[in-house]
Design a protein around this motif. Structure first.
Motif, PDB file in Angstrom:
ATOM      1  N   TYR A 192      24.835   3.155  17.095  1.00 51.42           N
ATOM      2  CA  TYR A 192      24.263   2.600  15.859  1.00 51.42           C
ATOM      3  C   TYR A 192      24.685   1.155  15.685  1.00 51.42           C
ATOM      4  O   TYR A 192      25.808   0.779  16.020  1.00 51.42           O
ATOM      5  CB  TYR A 192      24.654   3.464  14.646  1.00 51.42           C
ATOM      6  N   HIS A 193      23.749   0.356  15.156  1.00 48.30           N
ATOM      7  CA  HIS A 193      23.981  -1.084  15.025  1.00 48.30           C
ATOM      8  C   HIS A 193      25.210  -1.366  14.160  1.00 48.30           C
ATOM      9  O   HIS A 193      26.004  -2.244  14.479  1.00 48.30           O
ATOM     10  CB  HIS A 193      22.780  -1.760  14.369  1.00 48.30           C
ATOM     11  N   ASN A 194      25.304  -0.636  13.054  1.00 46.82           N
ATOM     12  CA  ASN A 194      26.426  -0.826  12.123  1.00 46.82           C
ATOM     13  C   ASN A 194      26.652  -2.289  11.765  1.00 46.82           C
ATOM     14  O   ASN A 194      27.793  -2.788  11.799  1.00 46.82           O
ATOM     15  CB  ASN A 194      27.715  -0.213  12.684  1.00 46.82           C
ATOM     16  N   MET A 196      27.477  -5.157   9.339  1.00 48.90           N
ATOM     17  CA  MET A 196      28.421  -5.000   8.231  1.00 48.90           C
ATOM     18  C   MET A 196      27.696  -4.837   6.894  1.00 48.90           C
ATOM     19  O   MET A 196      28.188  -4.185   5.983  1.00 48.90           O
ATOM     20  CB  MET A 196      29.382  -6.202   8.168  1.00 48.90           C
ATOM     21  N   GLY A 246      24.109  -9.297   9.398  1.00 46.28           N
ATOM     22  CA  GLY A 246      24.066  -8.611  10.679  1.00 46.28           C
ATOM     23  C   GLY A 246      22.771  -7.834  10.797  1.00 46.28           C
ATOM     24  O   GLY A 246      22.340  -7.152   9.860  1.00 46.28           O
ATOM     25  N   PHE A 248      21.004  -7.204  14.543  1.00 48.32           N
ATOM     26  CA  PHE A 248      21.120  -6.607  15.880  1.00 48.32           C
ATOM     27  C   PHE A 248      19.914  -5.744  16.231  1.00 48.32           C
ATOM     28  O   PHE A 248      20.005  -4.856  17.062  1.00 48.32           O
ATOM     29  CB  PHE A 248      22.419  -5.780  15.987  1.00 48.32           C
ATOM     30  N   MET A 356      18.113  -2.261  19.759  1.00 52.71           N
ATOM     31  CA  MET A 356      19.487  -2.603  19.413  1.00 52.71           C
ATOM     32  C   MET A 356      19.989  -3.569  20.474  1.00 52.71           C
ATOM     33  O   MET A 356      19.809  -3.331  21.664  1.00 52.71           O
ATOM     34  CB  MET A 356      20.345  -1.336  19.367  1.00 52.71           C
ATOM     35  N   GLU A 659      31.851   3.276  21.461  1.00 51.31           N
ATOM     36  CA  GLU A 659      30.754   3.605  20.545  1.00 51.31           C
ATOM     37  C   GLU A 659      29.941   4.810  21.001  1.00 51.31           C
ATOM     38  O   GLU A 659      29.393   4.821  22.102  1.00 51.31           O
ATOM     39  CB  GLU A 659      29.828   2.404  20.383  1.00 51.31           C
ATOM     40  N   VAL A 680      33.967   0.834  16.331  1.00 52.96           N
ATOM     41  CA  VAL A 680      33.486  -0.440  16.860  1.00 52.96           C
ATOM     42  C   VAL A 680      34.718  -1.294  17.133  1.00 52.96           C
ATOM     43  O   VAL A 680      35.785  -1.055  16.558  1.00 52.96           O
ATOM     44  CB  VAL A 680      32.522  -1.149  15.890  1.00 52.96           C
TER      45      VAL A 680
ATOM     46  N   CYS B 101      27.391 -13.779  10.743  1.00 51.92           N
ATOM     47  CA  CYS B 101      26.479 -13.428   9.647  1.00 51.92           C
ATOM     48  C   CYS B 101      27.091 -13.696   8.287  1.00 51.92           C
ATOM     49  O   CYS B 101      26.379 -13.856   7.311  1.00 51.92           O
ATOM     50  CB  CYS B 101      26.002 -11.984   9.765  1.00 51.92           C
ATOM     51  N   TYR B 103      28.894 -11.718   6.336  1.00 53.56           N
ATOM     52  CA  TYR B 103      29.017 -10.620   5.379  1.00 53.56           C
ATOM     53  C   TYR B 103      30.454 -10.124   5.252  1.00 53.56           C
ATOM     54  O   TYR B 103      30.910  -9.805   4.156  1.00 53.56           O
ATOM     55  CB  TYR B 103      28.092  -9.473   5.791  1.00 53.56           C
ATOM     56  N   ARG B 138      31.380  -7.086  12.795  1.00 57.46           N
ATOM     57  CA  ARG B 138      30.474  -6.537  13.806  1.00 57.46           C
ATOM     58  C   ARG B 138      29.897  -7.645  14.686  1.00 57.46           C
ATOM     59  O   ARG B 138      29.537  -7.400  15.826  1.00 57.46           O
ATOM     60  CB  ARG B 138      29.373  -5.731  13.122  1.00 57.46           C
ATOM     61  N   CYS B 139      29.793  -8.860  14.142  1.00 53.66           N
ATOM     62  CA  CYS B 139      29.378  -9.981  14.995  1.00 53.66           C
ATOM     63  C   CYS B 139      30.479 -10.294  16.005  1.00 53.66           C
ATOM     64  O   CYS B 139      30.237 -10.977  16.979  1.00 53.66           O
ATOM     65  CB  CYS B 139      29.094 -11.226  14.170  1.00 53.66           C
TER      66      CYS B 139
END
Lengths: 744, 167
Positions: A192-194, A196, A246, A248, A356, A659, A680, B101, B103, B138-139
């Motif tokens: 999953y992209h997750n 933020m 984010g 992705f 993704m 992941e 992650v 990003c 966030y 996540r980036c």
């Protein structure tokens, strides 16, 4: 910036492109002032919370709507019984980039996590509690949620309509005459992209005009999709997406809860805001599907590849199709005179997968690089020597020349920096204390697509400019890099450029995906600037009062806010030309797209080297060093490009070691749909990651020479880590993420 | 039932009539006070996007019921800069491209301010990475984040173990 190769002889477009400028949106982001969709608080806003299905297949038999409605603060509970109808059935494929959405148009449950109701209330707390009170009863049906038990089907196409199968040359003959071969199988997991920022939308109707704040990677396309399902004209829709927390790939495709929120705002005549909870992102917003890949590599007695055969089995939903095109990773990377790539689909009761980061290429590269190391070992060659021996000088799939390919330089640069020479060929030869140490490598490759973009560039009377295109910045740095390109198109300093973006009333910048956004939107902006400068030059060279008068044949050059004669050193400022012409502004227009049929194969390339430390008793793997060198055409902003490449490589760490979204096969539900269970990479997981860019001029990819850096970092990296784990332990990984128990 | 919450946020005292005891500090900040710089990434204390300082300690605002912090002093990302002058940590995040990003950035920065004040990590990159690992990016801007924290630590005059030993 000491780990960026500062290339000699780099021809700059002008004063801006090529500079490692800090982000133009930096102050907004470090002060908390950058607006994301869920930050919107229009007057009278209501809060929406969806209820997610707790079974994977069946129907909702009963919802306790009365209990939810009785909860203080609840305004309305939407179920299939009372949700307004869409203008078009959700089963309608209005264009190839719309997935079937769940908008409470029936009571079917097609996957766990599917929205089955939505509560709208005065406060978030009331909506959250009322959604819980709905306490659904289901009529469950037998489900299938894994690759092993899913229903096979034949397919002609994979993701984005690509052909599912391809054969070049005579595989049977090649196999019969090869001197050795290896066969490997590698599984990759659902991911999953997750991002933020969980998916969110704030919707309000102002008369018959719909205003939505929602993070979106394809603003123009999404406006069309919304308009079709709502039955309103695209002009009635304003979509704001200045910042995407984010994406992705997960925010390129629309999902049902967005439409539900819009329908509720229209029904209740009040603004409505919905932000999915982290667990609710799992299911309806796309994911990377699991794959099972089998590769056979045939070789001659020198170790040259004579045939490459790559098959992928992958999963899609029961009701829509997106098949991870993993085998295509073998099309253009190594010199295989005979090539076969195939894909097989299976259907399960899961949400539809989607793009993704490096869709297809990421799992495909992971399996291919494992197979290449196995083949190198069978050939008795060092993994790097084996890849150099099988370097593709032309694209094996198309037969075309590469538009540019500095891959050999990438190998040399990264191998040198890593210290690859002298690596023992046998596994389990290196230790650091009690830990096993291993070195592995992989080749990175990603295509260079372009989409369609339009832009405006307006020079103003004071010599400043406003440039406009509805680009999407999900962190890659569009606010900065695109402004740099626009400034060069106009021949002015970037500080004089006001950039308007992320707003659907602006010219469409196309999709931010496929690593093609900077190339596409950048080309449109550059062309718009050039168009404005051309108009300005026409004015000046035809005006006897201008020092540029009569320069028409020799021409003029735009630089530093002035037009300069090419035949002597006279010049005139933009503002003076405009003032004498009595103009407040001059507006240029431009588009960006690839023109005509491609004459070259176009890819970014790279080489990634990994060092891992493995605990011999516990099987725990740590990536202690990761070094990548990448050739990706012209780099507009080295600082931002480095961040993109590092980010992609760290995604590779996640894919290789962490992941994995797991379903409980009995209930069909997710086991780990949160950031505690779905791991992650965190800061401590990436102690030493370096990204080097190698100089590359590409005269064919587009006029600006831009390729793209957003996704290539994932490719190569996963395989490099897997191969380093083999070198440390002697165990060849058969699946990603690598589980510790398989190493002990 | 309405309760009264007395809380100081970024130096300004607030007396809030809170009609719902279920409200978290994060949701009070974002939805009732309009301080939307603090972000919600998971609502479960797993990602760190909502990190704020409560009485000087970094905490996840999503795990804090607002009423359990009556009379607390809270600092959010909006309270860090002094006018147009950015806090050294904010400056360092820009200089080192410690975000993409954006966030998770408010949470990263508040966590970094807390970490530097704790004085445990000093100038040891490994301890900085460990100390910042409650904040997911996540980036994956981790290299920039680590460099930014180290630079801001230097600027704050925090001394390392070695320097203390040497002195």
């Amino acid at each position: 910036m000491d780990d960026m190769l500062n290339t000699q002889g780099h021809v700059r477009l002008g004063s801006s492109a090529g500079q490692p400028l800090t982000r133009r949106d930096g102050i907004l982001k470090v002060t908390g002032a950058a607006p994301y969709a869920a930050d919107a608080r229009p007057e009278g806003v209501l809060h929406a919370v969806t209820l997610a299905a707790g079974i994977a297949r069946g129907r909702v038999a009963r919802l306790n709507s009365a209990a939810a409605e009785a909860h203080p603060g609840v305004v309305k509970v939407y179920t299939p019984a009372n949700t307004p109808a869409l203008a078009v059935s959700p089963d309608e494929k209005i264009h190839p980039f719309v997935w079937r959405m769940e908008v409470l148009q029936d009571d079917r449950v097609r996957y766990a996590g599917q929205p089955i109701a939505m509560v709208v209330a005065e406060t978030l707390e009331a909506a959250t509690e009322a959604a819980r009170l709905l306490a659904p009863d289901y009529e469950a049906e037998p489900h299938r949620v894994t690759l092993d038990d899913a229903e096979p089907f034949d397919t002609e196409t994979t993701a984005f309509g690509r052909p599912a199968n391809m054969t070049k040359g005579d595989l049977a003959t090649a196999r019969a005459t090869s001197s050795r071969h290896v066969t490997t199988q590698v599984d990759t997991s659902a991911q999953y992209h997750n991002a933020m920022e969980p998916h969110a939308i704030t919707a309000q109707w102002v008369g018959d005009r719909l205003e939505i704040d929602t993070p979106n990677q394809a603003i123009g396309l999404s406006k069309q999709t919304f308009s079709a399902f709502l039955g309103i004209a695209p002009e009635q829709i304003l979509l704001r997406s200045p910042f995407i927390g984010g994406g992705f790939g997960s925010k390129a495709i629309l999902y049902g809860a967005q439409l539900l929120t819009i329908l509720a705002a229209r029904d209740l005549e009040r603004p409505v805001k919905l932000a999915l909870r982290r667990d609710q992102v799992y299911g309806p917003t796309g994911h990377r599907a699991p794959t099972r890949q089998t590769l056979r590599i045939d070789m001659d007695d020198m170790g040259r590849i004579t045939a490459l055969d790559h098959d992928t089995i992958t999963l899609t939903s029961s009701f829509d199709q997106f098949l991870e095109s993993a085998s295509n990773a073998s099309h253009s990377l190594y010199a295989a005179p005979v090539l076969r790539t195939t894909h097989h689909g299976r259907r399960a009761d899961v949400g539809t997968p989607g793009p993704m980061r490096a869709p297809g290429e990421a799992p495909g590269s992971a399996a291919l690089e494992i197979a290449m190391d196995e083949a190198a070992r069978a050939a008795g060659l060092d993994p790097l020597d084996f890849r150099l021996l099988n370097h593709a000088d032309t694209d094996p799939a198309s037969g075309m020349s590469f538009s540019s390919k500095a891959l050999r330089e990438c190998y040399a640069e990264a191998a040198g920096r890593f210290g690859w020479a002298g690596r023992p060929q046998e596994p389990r030869q290196m230790r650091e204390g009690r830990l096993l140490k291993g070195w592995g490598m992989g080749t990175a490759q990603f295509p260079c697509p372009m989409f369609q973009a339009a832009a405006h560039a307006t020079l103003r009377a004071d010599g400043s400019a406003v440039v406009e295109t509805s680009a999407a910045d999900m962190g890659q740095g569009a606010w900065t890099a695109l402004a740099q390109i626009a400034a060069d198109g106009l021949g002015i300093d970037i500080d004089k450029v006001e950039f308007r973006s992320g707003h659907s009333d602006l010219p469409d910048a196309g999709v931010a995906g496929g690593s093609g956004h900077t190339a596409t939107a950048g080309t449109a902006l550059f062309n718009a600037g050039s168009d404005a400068v051309r108009q300005l030059a026409d004015l000046a060279t035809q005006d006897p009062a201008s020092p540029l008068f009569g320069a028409g044949n020799a021409g003029v050059t735009a630089r530093s806010g002035r037009l300069w004669r090419n035949d002597d050193d006279r010049s005139e400022a933009y503002e003076d030309i405009l003032a004498r012409a009595g103009l407040e502004l001059i507006r240029g227009e431009g588009t960006g797209a690839r023109e005509g049929e491609p004459t070259h194969a176009m890819f970014s390339h790279g080489a990634v080297f990994a060092e891992v430390l493995v605990d011999p008793d516990l099987g725990q793997v740590r990536v202690s060093r990761l070094i990548g060198a990448f050739a990706a055409g012209r780099i507009i902003n080295p600082a931002l490009a480095r961040s993109q490449l590092l980010g992609g490589m760290i995604w590779g760490i996640g894919m290789a070691l962490q992941e994995e979204a797991l379903h409980d096969t009995r209930s069909g539900r997710f086991v780990n749909n949160d950031l505690a269970g779905y791991h992650v990479p965190v800061n401590a997981d990436a102690p030493m990651v370096e990204a080097i860019t190698v100089h590359e001029d590409d005269p064919f990819v587009n006029a600006l020479g831009i390729k793209g850096v957003g996704e290539i970092g994932v490719t190569g990296t996963v395989g490099a880590i897997g191969n380093a784990v083999w070198h440390a332990t002697g165990v060849r990984p058969g699946r990603f993420p690598i589980h510790p128990e398989t190493l002990i | 039932m309405t309760s009264t919450l007395n809380i100081t946020i970024n130096g300004a005292p607030h007396e809030i009539a809170l009609d719902d005891p279920r409200a978290t500090l994060l949701d009070v900040l974002r939805e009732r006070l309009g301080l939307t710089g603090t972000k919600k990434g998971c609502d479960r204390g797993q990602c760190g996007a909502c990190t704020v300082l409560i009485d000087g300690r970094r905490m996840n605002a999503c795990l804090a019921l607002a009423l359990s912090h009556d009379w607390a002093e809270v600092t959010t990302i909006e309270g860090l800069a002094e006018g147009d002058t950015l806090h050294p940590v904010q400056q360092a995040f820009i200089a080192h491209d410690g975000f993409q990003c954006g966030y998770c950035t408010p949470g990263q920065i508040m966590s970094a301010v807390g970490l530097i004040a704790e004085g445990e990590a000093g100038l040891d990159p490994e301890r900085v990475r460990e100390g910042m690992s409650g904040n997911i990016c996540r980036c994956a801007a981790y290299a920039g984040i680590t460099d930014a924290v180290l630079e801001a630590t230097r600027a704050s005059g925090t001394r390392t173990e070695d320097e203390r030993t040497d002195a």
